[in-house]
Design an enzyme around this catalytic site. Structure first.
Site, PDB file in Angstrom:
ATOM      1  N   GLY A 244      35.243 -13.967   3.097  1.00 30.13           N
ATOM      2  CA  GLY A 244      34.826 -13.183   4.263  1.00 30.13           C
ATOM      3  C   GLY A 244      34.929 -11.693   4.015  1.00 30.13           C
ATOM      4  N   ASP A 245      35.970 -11.272   3.315  1.00 30.57           N
ATOM      5  CA  ASP A 245      36.119  -9.848   3.000  1.00 30.57           C
ATOM      6  C   ASP A 245      35.014  -9.387   2.058  1.00 30.57           C
ATOM      7  OD1 ASP A 245      38.372  -9.595   4.587  1.00 30.57           O
ATOM      8  OD2 ASP A 245      39.745 -10.057   2.950  1.00 30.57           O
TER       9      ASP A 245
END
Length: 297
Positions: A244-245
């Protein structure tokens, strides 16, 4: 290069692998221990930098060995750390992670991350003026994130907010956010509508949300309200930490290409990130991303 300003957390992840989780009062031998640079802010900054963006970071670490190591690591990635403050008031943030049988238990101590004040952002206002896009998360005080949104608005810069960890957001913060990048749970929590259907929420905020959905990719609505789906890129996963990052860092790095193309590249970068161990360890370079896109065209 896109100039990305990241406002967020910087942590050291302390990872222990064991055959089983210890019971209360029990001492066990672990199989392996490792430290990894982490924190959602630092992770997203590294992801954007590896994909060719010119990145500056605003954050806070302690005046300790972990802080020095993490700051040095960011600089090694080409990230401008002049606005990363060192404080004697708290230790560098850590995440103590125990891994066992493909499961985990995590204790996060925010430490210096909670010392990132609105005053620190005001002192770094020139960084907002110089940026093309501002990216933030919620591992630093909420009032600091709100100030970041205000400064981005003041200087006419798009403000991308990854609302993680999930919490309800004020209407003023939502109004000043250009793009919200939650997963499904974070979306309903951020909007204070836990029982709402995510498609209805996306339709109500055309062009303002990109919702990630794991290997299924991402969903967003165009300015006309039509739902768009960016499929995920099929890969063999090794470690999903940091996917996600990576997506968020990539979205900021390619913001200038428009939302559909930025989302496509972000989905591809997120897929590549799970093919190697570690949050930052798996984040792809621009060359690796371009190779995948060429192969899948």
């Amino acid at each position: 290069m896109t100039k990305v300003l990241v406002v967020g957390s910087i942590n050291m992840d302390l990872v222990v692998e064991t055959d089983s989780f210890p019971r209360l009062g029990e001492t066990l031998f672990g199989r392996r221990f490792a430290t990894y640079a982490g924190g959602k802010g630092a992770n997203q900054a590294v992801a954007a930098a590896r994909l060719g963006a010119q990145v500056a970071m605003i954050g806070c670490v302690g005046k300790d060995a972990f802080g020095a190591q993490l700051k040095s690591g960011l600089e090694a990635e080409g990230i401008d750390t002049r606005w990363v403050k060192e404080t004697a008031d708290a230790a560098t943030g850590i995440a103590a992670i125990t891994l066992s049988q493909a499961d985990n238990a995590i204790v996060v101590v925010p430490g210096a991350n909670h010392c990132l004040t609105t005053a620190a952002l005001d002192a770094a206002e020139s960084a907002f003026a110089e940026a093309d896009v501002v990216l933030a998360q919620l591992e630093v005080p909420l009032e600091t994130v709100e100030r970041a949104a205000q400064l981005a608005y003041k200087h006419g810069k798009p403000f991308i907010l990854n609302p993680a960890p999930a919490t309800a957001l004020s209407s003023s913060l939502l109004d000043s956010t250009t793009l919200l990048t939650p997963n499904e749970f974070e979306l309903t929590t951020a909007l204070g509508q836990p029982a709402a259907d995510w498609q209805i929420l996306l339709a109500a905020l055309p062009g303002k949300v990109v919702m990630t959905k794991g290997s299924d990719g991402a969903y967003f609505t165009a300015a006309n309200g039509l739902l768009q789906h960016q499929p995920g890129f099929k890969v063999t996963p090794v470690d999903t930490t940091g996917a996600g990052d990576t997506f968020n860092g990539a979205l900021a790095a390619f913001w200038h290409l428009g939302l559909p193309e930025a989302a496509r590249r972000a989905a591809a970068a997120g897929a590549l990130s799970v093919t190697k161990p570690g949050a930052q360890g798996g984040m792809p370079t621009l060359a690796e991303l371009e190779q995948l896109l060429e192969e899948r065209t």
